[in-house]
Write a protein that holds these residues in place. Sequence first.
Motif, PDB file in Angstrom:
ATOM      1  N   TRP A  99       0.853  -1.178   0.000  1.00  0.00           N
ATOM      2  CA  TRP A  99       0.000   0.000   0.000  1.00  0.00           C
ATOM      3  C   TRP A  99       0.890   1.230   0.000  1.00  0.00           C
ATOM      4  O   TRP A  99       1.953   1.234   0.614  1.00  0.00           O
ATOM      5  N   MET A 100       0.451   2.293  -0.657  1.00  0.00           N
ATOM      6  CA  MET A 100       1.197   3.536  -0.618  1.00  0.00           C
ATOM      7  C   MET A 100       0.234   4.696  -0.433  1.00  0.00           C
ATOM      8  O   MET A 100      -0.927   4.641  -0.852  1.00  0.00           O
ATOM      9  N   THR A 101       0.756   5.734   0.224  1.00  0.00           N
ATOM     10  CA  THR A 101      -0.037   6.929   0.474  1.00  0.00           C
ATOM     11  C   THR A 101       0.907   8.080   0.758  1.00  0.00           C
ATOM     12  O   THR A 101       2.119   7.909   0.804  1.00  0.00           O
ATOM     13  N   THR A 116      -6.699  -0.236   9.970  1.00  0.00           N
ATOM     14  CA  THR A 116      -7.878  -0.376   9.105  1.00  0.00           C
ATOM     15  C   THR A 116      -7.459  -0.843   7.715  1.00  0.00           C
ATOM     16  O   THR A 116      -8.084  -1.739   7.139  1.00  0.00           O
ATOM     17  N   ILE A 117      -6.399  -0.262   7.175  1.00  0.00           N
ATOM     18  CA  ILE A 117      -5.895  -0.702   5.872  1.00  0.00           C
ATOM     19  C   ILE A 117      -5.479  -2.164   5.935  1.00  0.00           C
ATOM     20  O   ILE A 117      -5.792  -2.957   5.050  1.00  0.00           O
ATOM     21  N   CYS A 118      -4.785  -2.532   6.986  1.00  0.00           N
ATOM     22  CA  CYS A 118      -4.333  -3.909   7.158  1.00  0.00           C
ATOM     23  C   CYS A 118      -5.519  -4.871   7.198  1.00  0.00           C
ATOM     24  O   CYS A 118      -5.520  -5.897   6.519  1.00  0.00           O
ATOM     25  N   GLU A 119      -6.529  -4.535   7.967  1.00  0.00           N
ATOM     26  CA  GLU A 119      -7.710  -5.400   8.084  1.00  0.00           C
ATOM     27  C   GLU A 119      -8.446  -5.527   6.760  1.00  0.00           C
ATOM     28  O   GLU A 119      -8.858  -6.621   6.372  1.00  0.00           O
ATOM     29  N   ILE A 120      -8.620  -4.420   6.057  1.00  0.00           N
ATOM     30  CA  ILE A 120      -9.309  -4.465   4.768  1.00  0.00           C
ATOM     31  C   ILE A 120      -8.535  -5.326   3.782  1.00  0.00           C
ATOM     32  O   ILE A 120      -9.113  -6.147   3.064  1.00  0.00           O
ATOM     33  N   SER A 121      -7.216  -5.173   3.743  1.00  0.00           N
ATOM     34  CA  SER A 121      -6.426  -5.942   2.779  1.00  0.00           C
ATOM     35  C   SER A 121      -6.421  -7.427   3.112  1.00  0.00           C
ATOM     36  O   SER A 121      -6.297  -8.259   2.215  1.00  0.00           O
ATOM     37  N   GLN A 122      -6.579  -7.772   4.382  1.00  0.00           N
ATOM     38  CA  GLN A 122      -6.633  -9.188   4.751  1.00  0.00           C
ATOM     39  C   GLN A 122      -8.001  -9.804   4.462  1.00  0.00           C
ATOM     40  O   GLN A 122      -8.089 -10.979   4.149  1.00  0.00           O
ATOM     41  N   ILE A 123      -9.033  -9.004   4.522  1.00  0.00           N
ATOM     42  CA  ILE A 123     -10.383  -9.493   4.244  1.00  0.00           C
ATOM     43  C   ILE A 123     -10.610  -9.669   2.749  1.00  0.00           C
ATOM     44  O   ILE A 123     -11.197 -10.643   2.303  1.00  0.00           O
ATOM     45  N   SER A 125      -8.393  -9.166  -0.753  1.00  0.00           N
ATOM     46  CA  SER A 125      -7.132  -8.830  -1.422  1.00  0.00           C
ATOM     47  C   SER A 125      -7.341  -8.109  -2.755  1.00  0.00           C
ATOM     48  O   SER A 125      -6.390  -7.638  -3.351  1.00  0.00           O
ATOM     49  N   LYS A 126      -8.587  -8.011  -3.217  1.00  0.00           N
ATOM     50  CA  LYS A 126      -8.857  -7.336  -4.490  1.00  0.00           C
ATOM     51  C   LYS A 126      -9.066  -5.836  -4.328  1.00  0.00           C
ATOM     52  O   LYS A 126      -9.170  -5.119  -5.314  1.00  0.00           O
ATOM     53  N   VAL A 127      -9.147  -5.360  -3.086  1.00  0.00           N
ATOM     54  CA  VAL A 127      -9.299  -3.925  -2.852  1.00  0.00           C
ATOM     55  C   VAL A 127      -7.996  -3.239  -3.254  1.00  0.00           C
ATOM     56  O   VAL A 127      -6.921  -3.626  -2.830  1.00  0.00           O
ATOM     57  N   GLY A 128      -8.108  -2.234  -4.097  1.00  0.00           N
ATOM     58  CA  GLY A 128      -6.919  -1.556  -4.590  1.00  0.00           C
ATOM     59  C   GLY A 128      -6.857  -0.081  -4.235  1.00  0.00           C
ATOM     60  O   GLY A 128      -5.866   0.579  -4.476  1.00  0.00           O
ATOM     61  N   TRP A 129      -7.926   0.451  -3.666  1.00  0.00           N
ATOM     62  CA  TRP A 129      -7.971   1.881  -3.360  1.00  0.00           C
ATOM     63  C   TRP A 129      -8.827   2.080  -2.119  1.00  0.00           C
ATOM     64  O   TRP A 129      -9.940   1.577  -2.046  1.00  0.00           O
ATOM     65  N   ILE A 130      -8.306   2.803  -1.171  1.00  0.00           N
ATOM     66  CA  ILE A 130      -9.059   3.134   0.048  1.00  0.00           C
ATOM     67  C   ILE A 130      -8.946   4.630   0.251  1.00  0.00           C
ATOM     68  O   ILE A 130      -7.879   5.210   0.091  1.00  0.00           O
ATOM     69  N   THR A 131     -10.037   5.254   0.599  1.00  0.00           N
ATOM     70  CA  THR A 131     -10.010   6.679   0.907  1.00  0.00           C
ATOM     71  C   THR A 131     -10.708   6.901   2.242  1.00  0.00           C
ATOM     72  O   THR A 131     -11.423   6.031   2.732  1.00  0.00           O
ATOM     73  N   GLY A 132     -10.487   8.021   2.816  1.00  0.00           N
ATOM     74  CA  GLY A 132     -11.094   8.336   4.107  1.00  0.00           C
ATOM     75  C   GLY A 132     -11.809   9.668   4.037  1.00  0.00           C
ATOM     76  O   GLY A 132     -11.999  10.240   2.966  1.00  0.00           O
ATOM     77  N   PHE A 133     -12.200  10.143   5.188  1.00  0.00           N
ATOM     78  CA  PHE A 133     -12.884  11.418   5.284  1.00  0.00           C
ATOM     79  C   PHE A 133     -11.973  12.421   5.982  1.00  0.00           C
ATOM     80  O   PHE A 133     -11.368  12.104   6.996  1.00  0.00           O
ATOM     81  N   PRO A 134     -11.892  13.623   5.456  1.00  0.00           N
ATOM     82  CA  PRO A 134     -11.084  14.632   6.135  1.00  0.00           C
ATOM     83  C   PRO A 134     -11.751  15.080   7.429  1.00  0.00           C
ATOM     84  O   PRO A 134     -12.980  15.091   7.532  1.00  0.00           O
TER      85      PRO A 134
END
Length: 141
Positions: A99-101, A116-123, A125-134
């Motif tokens: 992951w990079m940011t 959260t990124i770690c948990e999502i990627s373990q659940i 593996s096809k998720v390629g983009w995560i965004t959050g709320f400012p």
Amino acid sequence: KNTLTEIFIATPTYNSSDTLHETLLSVFNQDLEGIVVHHHVQDGMSTDATIEILAEWAKKTNLARRGNYKFTYTSERDDGMYDAITKGLASFTMSDDSWMTWINSDDQLADDALQTICEISQINSKVGWITGFPSVIKENK
């Protein structure tokens, strides 16, 4: 999945001595169970105390996190924030499942953002983009 999640973070900075420490702490204080963080600060030749903060930070933090947190920095001329982000991310050698940011030098990561990124990627593996709320942090001075 039993492998560590690798997260690469670039921080562009220029004359950020007033805010940089809090930004760095917000990354350093993340729960890194199951995570390896590679954090690189790309400085644009600051003329304030930014370089001194980065040098002291590198000396102290890399010893404290036992390999789960790897901190580097470079100070060289750039063409602004986006050039610095590009240079910072280019300083890494990443695998396809990393992951990079980036986080700007006057921003902070929310608690447990990297978990959260770690948990999502373990659940999934096809998720390629995560965004959050400012969010906005107001300080009473």
